[in-house]
Design a protein around this motif. Structure first.
Motif, PDB file in Angstrom:
ATOM      1  N   LEU A 103       0.803  -1.224   0.000  1.00  0.00           N
ATOM      2  CA  LEU A 103       0.000   0.000   0.000  1.00  0.00           C
ATOM      3  C   LEU A 103       0.834   1.271   0.000  1.00  0.00           C
ATOM      4  O   LEU A 103       0.295   2.363   0.149  1.00  0.00           O
ATOM      5  CB  LEU A 103      -0.986  -0.017   1.168  1.00  0.00           C
ATOM      6  CG  LEU A 103      -2.044  -1.126   1.074  1.00  0.00           C
ATOM      7  CD1 LEU A 103      -3.100  -0.952   2.144  1.00  0.00           C
ATOM      8  CD2 LEU A 103      -2.684  -1.192  -0.300  1.00  0.00           C
ATOM      9  N   MET A 148      -7.729   5.795   1.988  1.00  0.00           N
ATOM     10  CA  MET A 148      -6.985   4.822   2.758  1.00  0.00           C
ATOM     11  C   MET A 148      -7.438   4.859   4.207  1.00  0.00           C
ATOM     12  O   MET A 148      -7.760   5.924   4.730  1.00  0.00           O
ATOM     13  CB  MET A 148      -5.488   5.101   2.694  1.00  0.00           C
ATOM     14  CG  MET A 148      -4.652   4.057   3.377  1.00  0.00           C
ATOM     15  SD  MET A 148      -2.922   4.274   3.009  1.00  0.00           S
ATOM     16  CE  MET A 148      -2.248   2.869   3.847  1.00  0.00           C
ATOM     17  N   LYS A 149      -7.472   3.683   4.816  1.00  0.00           N
ATOM     18  CA  LYS A 149      -7.808   3.589   6.229  1.00  0.00           C
ATOM     19  C   LYS A 149      -6.801   2.675   6.900  1.00  0.00           C
ATOM     20  O   LYS A 149      -6.482   1.601   6.383  1.00  0.00           O
ATOM     21  CB  LYS A 149      -9.218   3.026   6.424  1.00  0.00           C
ATOM     22  CG  LYS A 149      -9.622   2.956   7.891  1.00  0.00           C
ATOM     23  CD  LYS A 149     -11.071   2.553   8.043  1.00  0.00           C
ATOM     24  CE  LYS A 149     -11.468   2.579   9.518  1.00  0.00           C
ATOM     25  NZ  LYS A 149     -12.891   2.298   9.701  1.00  0.00           N
ATOM     26  N   ARG A 150      -6.309   3.117   8.079  1.00  0.00           N
ATOM     27  CA  ARG A 150      -5.406   2.311   8.899  1.00  0.00           C
ATOM     28  C   ARG A 150      -6.087   2.060  10.231  1.00  0.00           C
ATOM     29  O   ARG A 150      -6.507   2.999  10.910  1.00  0.00           O
ATOM     30  CB  ARG A 150      -4.099   3.065   9.127  1.00  0.00           C
ATOM     31  CG  ARG A 150      -3.128   2.284  10.005  1.00  0.00           C
ATOM     32  CD  ARG A 150      -1.941   3.099  10.391  1.00  0.00           C
ATOM     33  NE  ARG A 150      -2.357   4.128  11.329  1.00  0.00           N
ATOM     34  CZ  ARG A 150      -1.643   5.206  11.631  1.00  0.00           C
ATOM     35  NH1 ARG A 150      -0.498   5.410  11.045  1.00  0.00           N
ATOM     36  NH2 ARG A 150      -2.087   6.086  12.498  1.00  0.00           N
ATOM     37  N   ARG A 175      -4.740  -2.386   6.962  1.00  0.00           N
ATOM     38  CA  ARG A 175      -4.882  -1.200   6.111  1.00  0.00           C
ATOM     39  C   ARG A 175      -5.633  -1.569   4.842  1.00  0.00           C
ATOM     40  O   ARG A 175      -5.495  -2.663   4.312  1.00  0.00           O
ATOM     41  CB  ARG A 175      -3.519  -0.631   5.723  1.00  0.00           C
ATOM     42  CG  ARG A 175      -2.761  -0.121   6.910  1.00  0.00           C
ATOM     43  CD  ARG A 175      -1.367   0.292   6.541  1.00  0.00           C
ATOM     44  NE  ARG A 175      -0.628   0.461   7.785  1.00  0.00           N
ATOM     45  CZ  ARG A 175       0.239   1.435   7.993  1.00  0.00           C
ATOM     46  NH1 ARG A 175       0.506   2.288   7.050  1.00  0.00           N
ATOM     47  NH2 ARG A 175       0.856   1.526   9.148  1.00  0.00           N
ATOM     48  N   ASN A 186      -3.520  -4.681   2.691  1.00  0.00           N
ATOM     49  CA  ASN A 186      -2.119  -5.052   2.868  1.00  0.00           C
ATOM     50  C   ASN A 186      -2.026  -6.459   3.448  1.00  0.00           C
ATOM     51  O   ASN A 186      -3.032  -7.079   3.798  1.00  0.00           O
ATOM     52  CB  ASN A 186      -1.372  -4.020   3.727  1.00  0.00           C
ATOM     53  CG  ASN A 186      -1.845  -3.979   5.163  1.00  0.00           C
ATOM     54  OD1 ASN A 186      -2.911  -4.469   5.518  1.00  0.00           O
ATOM     55  ND2 ASN A 186      -1.036  -3.388   6.021  1.00  0.00           N
ATOM     56  N   LYS A 204      -6.778   0.332   1.005  1.00  0.00           N
ATOM     57  CA  LYS A 204      -6.649   1.470   0.102  1.00  0.00           C
ATOM     58  C   LYS A 204      -7.599   1.234  -1.062  1.00  0.00           C
ATOM     59  O   LYS A 204      -7.722   0.112  -1.560  1.00  0.00           O
ATOM     60  CB  LYS A 204      -5.211   1.602  -0.396  1.00  0.00           C
ATOM     61  CG  LYS A 204      -4.935   2.943  -1.086  1.00  0.00           C
ATOM     62  CD  LYS A 204      -3.466   3.084  -1.472  1.00  0.00           C
ATOM     63  CE  LYS A 204      -2.746   3.879  -0.415  1.00  0.00           C
ATOM     64  NZ  LYS A 204      -1.381   4.292  -0.863  1.00  0.00           N
ATOM     65  N   ILE A 248      -7.885   8.397  -4.164  1.00  0.00           N
ATOM     66  CA  ILE A 248      -7.339   7.339  -3.317  1.00  0.00           C
ATOM     67  C   ILE A 248      -7.883   7.572  -1.921  1.00  0.00           C
ATOM     68  O   ILE A 248      -7.803   8.676  -1.391  1.00  0.00           O
ATOM     69  CB  ILE A 248      -5.805   7.325  -3.296  1.00  0.00           C
ATOM     70  CG1 ILE A 248      -5.257   6.770  -4.602  1.00  0.00           C
ATOM     71  CG2 ILE A 248      -5.295   6.490  -2.130  1.00  0.00           C
ATOM     72  CD1 ILE A 248      -3.769   6.570  -4.631  1.00  0.00           C
ATOM     73  N   SER A 255       0.860   4.372  -5.140  1.00  0.00           N
ATOM     74  CA  SER A 255      -0.038   5.510  -5.260  1.00  0.00           C
ATOM     75  C   SER A 255      -0.818   5.417  -6.567  1.00  0.00           C
ATOM     76  O   SER A 255      -1.006   4.328  -7.092  1.00  0.00           O
ATOM     77  CB  SER A 255       0.774   6.805  -5.170  1.00  0.00           C
ATOM     78  OG  SER A 255      -0.094   7.910  -5.019  1.00  0.00           O
TER      79      SER A 255
END
Length: 118
Positions: free
Chosen positions: A18, A67-69, A52, A47, A54, A65, A21
């Motif tokens: 991840l 994204m979350k963690r 995570r 991932n 994306k 884009i 880009s």
């Protein structure tokens, strides 16, 4: 960006680096998923650790884009239905469930998402 129920969702079944880009995720969509990154589908990548996610999305004027963690816990990674399957089609509702910590196989909420009782 507003995702409606008419949006198509494509989930990569294999873990993805991840750090990628816009351009490199577009290459993954083209070469590995065999899809057009400008097709107005939401492409979802997890991932290896599963903490995570994306998403890549073309809205007609540019790429998004998201994204979350997670600070704790893991996302549930749906398993491919056949050997060698590199992508799964999901309904937008299933993507919402996945992002909310619901195991799509068992329909159970994961502990990291449970809200404290009042």
């Amino acid at each position: 960006m507003i995702l409606t129920h008419s949006v198509k969702v494509c989930l990569a079944t294999q873990p993805c680096d991840l750090r990628k880009s816009f351009d490199t995720l577009s290459v993954v969509v083209r070469n590995e998923l065999r899809e057009d990154p400008l097709s107005r589908k939401v492409f979802v990548f997890l991932n290896r650790q599963g903490d995570r996610v994306k998403m890549l999305y073309w809205d007609g004027s540019g790429l998004w884009i998201l994204m979350k963690r997670l600070e704790r816990g893991r996302f549930f990674r749906p398993r491919p239905t056949a050997d060698g399957e590199v992508k799964l089609a999901l309904k937008p509702e299933a993507l919402e469930m996945l992002l909310s910590g619901i195991d799509l196989k068992d329909g159970m909420q994961r502990a990291w998402y449970e809200l404290p009782e009042k």
